[in-house]
Design a protein around this motif. Structure first.
Motif, short mmCIF file in Angstrom:
data_model
loop_
_atom_site.label_atom_id
_atom_site.label_comp_id
_atom_site.label_asym_id
_atom_site.label_seq_id
_atom_site.Cartn_x
_atom_site.Cartn_y
_atom_site.Cartn_z
N GLY A 73 -8.65 7.70 -13.14
CA GLY A 73 -9.42 7.86 -11.92
C GLY A 73 -10.91 7.71 -12.15
O GLY A 73 -11.42 7.96 -13.25
N THR A 90 -14.61 6.01 -15.55
CA THR A 90 -13.17 6.13 -15.38
C THR A 90 -12.62 7.02 -16.48
O THR A 90 -12.91 6.82 -17.66
CB THR A 90 -12.48 4.75 -15.45
N LYS A 145 0.82 -1.22 0.00
CA LYS A 145 0.00 0.00 0.00
C LYS A 145 0.85 1.27 0.00
O LYS A 145 0.34 2.36 -0.24
CB LYS A 145 -0.95 0.00 1.20
N THR A 150 1.05 1.72 -13.87
CA THR A 150 0.47 0.45 -13.46
C THR A 150 0.83 -0.60 -14.51
O THR A 150 1.30 -0.28 -15.61
CB THR A 150 -1.05 0.55 -13.35
N ASN A 191 -2.59 9.79 -15.15
CA ASN A 191 -3.30 9.04 -14.10
C ASN A 191 -4.67 8.66 -14.62
O ASN A 191 -5.23 9.32 -15.50
CB ASN A 191 -3.49 9.88 -12.84
N PRO A 222 -6.56 5.43 -7.98
CA PRO A 222 -6.11 4.26 -7.20
C PRO A 222 -4.86 4.57 -6.40
O PRO A 222 -3.97 5.29 -6.86
CB PRO A 222 -5.84 3.22 -8.29
N VAL A 223 -4.78 4.00 -5.20
CA VAL A 223 -3.64 4.27 -4.32
C VAL A 223 -2.35 3.73 -4.91
O VAL A 223 -1.26 4.15 -4.49
CB VAL A 223 -3.87 3.66 -2.92
N THR A 224 -2.44 2.82 -5.87
CA THR A 224 -1.23 2.27 -6.49
C THR A 224 -0.58 3.25 -7.46
O THR A 224 0.58 3.06 -7.85
CB THR A 224 -1.55 0.97 -7.24
N GLU A 225 -1.32 4.29 -7.88
CA GLU A 225 -0.78 5.25 -8.83
C GLU A 225 -0.19 6.46 -8.10
O GLU A 225 -0.78 6.96 -7.15
CB GLU A 225 -1.87 5.73 -9.80
N HIS A 231 3.72 3.41 -4.89
CA HIS A 231 2.92 4.19 -5.84
C HIS A 231 3.65 4.20 -7.18
O HIS A 231 4.71 4.80 -7.32
CB HIS A 231 2.72 5.61 -5.32
#
Length: 316
Positions: free
Chosen positions: A195, A274, A71, A78, A193, A217-220, A74
């Motif tokens: 979203g 999105t 988590k 992706t 990004n 997303p928290v991964t970005e 970042h």
């Protein structure tokens, strides 16, 4: 482009039989340094008359080897975004290796036998600092020893800008400081990004500047707080606008960071969709205003500066 996930144990029937030139790396960001590796591999594939393949991992290696919580990672790109960029660069086969099971514990010889020879590589191309295990025993200088004359090894020197290596780490630092123009230069394309459009406080609408509120997303990785000139892609159409990454401190303290975008010539309801945001230029830092009227005046100026920026850019 064909995408193949290399789950352990490897299923040889999933691996195409043709010989390939194989580019290796994690490729977070697919920046100009990565692009040089891919272009070198493409030139080798063309010379040899074979397919161009690439192999990446499904997650940041630090999650497994340095036990960094997932988590807290970042990504610049992706996995889906990386695959899109690979396809744009003409990759024929993209291999994705999940960093799970026995893969993280493989010795260098086993990794070479299974993930280079096993993928029918006639040449392997990677950056000069690429590793496939512990750095001191699994580096590019030692790869010919493990290759045993079964494939050629091509180590690509680092690409430099202003005497510094172009790296994912340097680009992350630029994004974290809000220097999107410099980050885009090192990437070789406009940072992006994705979203989901969600409901916000509708404060922008009350001010006369309705916004799309994005849940990224928290991964970005998102940029530093500030106001930016952006383009947003929605359902196949692209719109210019200005984005705010910040806490809206004009309306209170200790608020969460939000991403809000005011699009020009756009008045559709797109909740639940999105969208993709391309980040072009930072306009200014966040400011806490004395009230709504001062904020509206600044937003009007931001809009004009954004329009001027894109007009100038379109003339180039």
């Amino acid at each position: 482009m064909k995408t193949i996930v290399l789950n352990e144990p490897l299923d040889s029937e999933k691996i195409p039989l043709e010989k390939v030139v194989l580019a290796l790396g994690f490729f977070d960001g697919v920046h100009r340094g990565h692009q040089l590796v891919i272009k070198r591999a493409a030139a080798e594939a063309k010379k040899r008359g074979c397919h161009l393949a690439i192999m990446t991992l499904d997650r940041q290696p630090a999650i497994v080897f340095q036990h960094v919580p997932a988590k807290k990672v970042h990504y610049l790109t992706t996995l889906q975004r990386k695959l899109e960029l690979f396809e744009q660069m003409g990759i024929d086969i993209a291999y994705v290796a999940p960093l799970t099971g026995q893969l993280p514990f493989m010795g260098p010889q086993e990794f070479v036998d299974r993930y280079m020879v096993g993928l029918h590589a006639v040449a392997v191309v990677a950056g000069e600092d690429y590793t496939y295990g512990k750095h001191d025993i699994a580096n590019m200088q030692l790869l010919p020893r493990y290759a045993k004359n079964r494939f050629s090894v091509i180590a690509v020197e680092h690409l430099r800008f202003q005497e510094h290596k172009i790296s994912s780490t340097s680009i992350r630092k630029l994004l974290d400081s809000g220097n999107i123009a410099a980050a885009n230069h090192l990437l070789g394309y406009i940072y992006q990004n994705s979203g989901l459009v969600v409901h916000g406080e509708q404060r922008g609408r009350q001010l006369g500047f309705p916004t799309l509120n994005l849940a990224i997303p928290v991964t970005e990785r998102i940029l530093a707080e500030g106001i930016y000139a952006v383009k947003v892609k929605i359902a196949g159409n692209t719109y210019q606008g200005m984005a705010s990454i910040g806490r809206n401190e004009t309306f209170g303290n200790n608020r969460k960071v939000t991403v809000e975008i005011n699009l020009f010539d756009f008045n559709q309801m797109v909740y639940g969709q999105t969208v993709t945001v391309d980040w072009y230029q930072k306009l200014r830092n966040q400011v806490k205003f004395t009230g709504a009227s001062a904020l509206i005046k600044q937003l009007e100026n931001d809009r004009q500066q954004t329009i001027i920026y894109f007009k100038a850019k379109n003339k180039k």
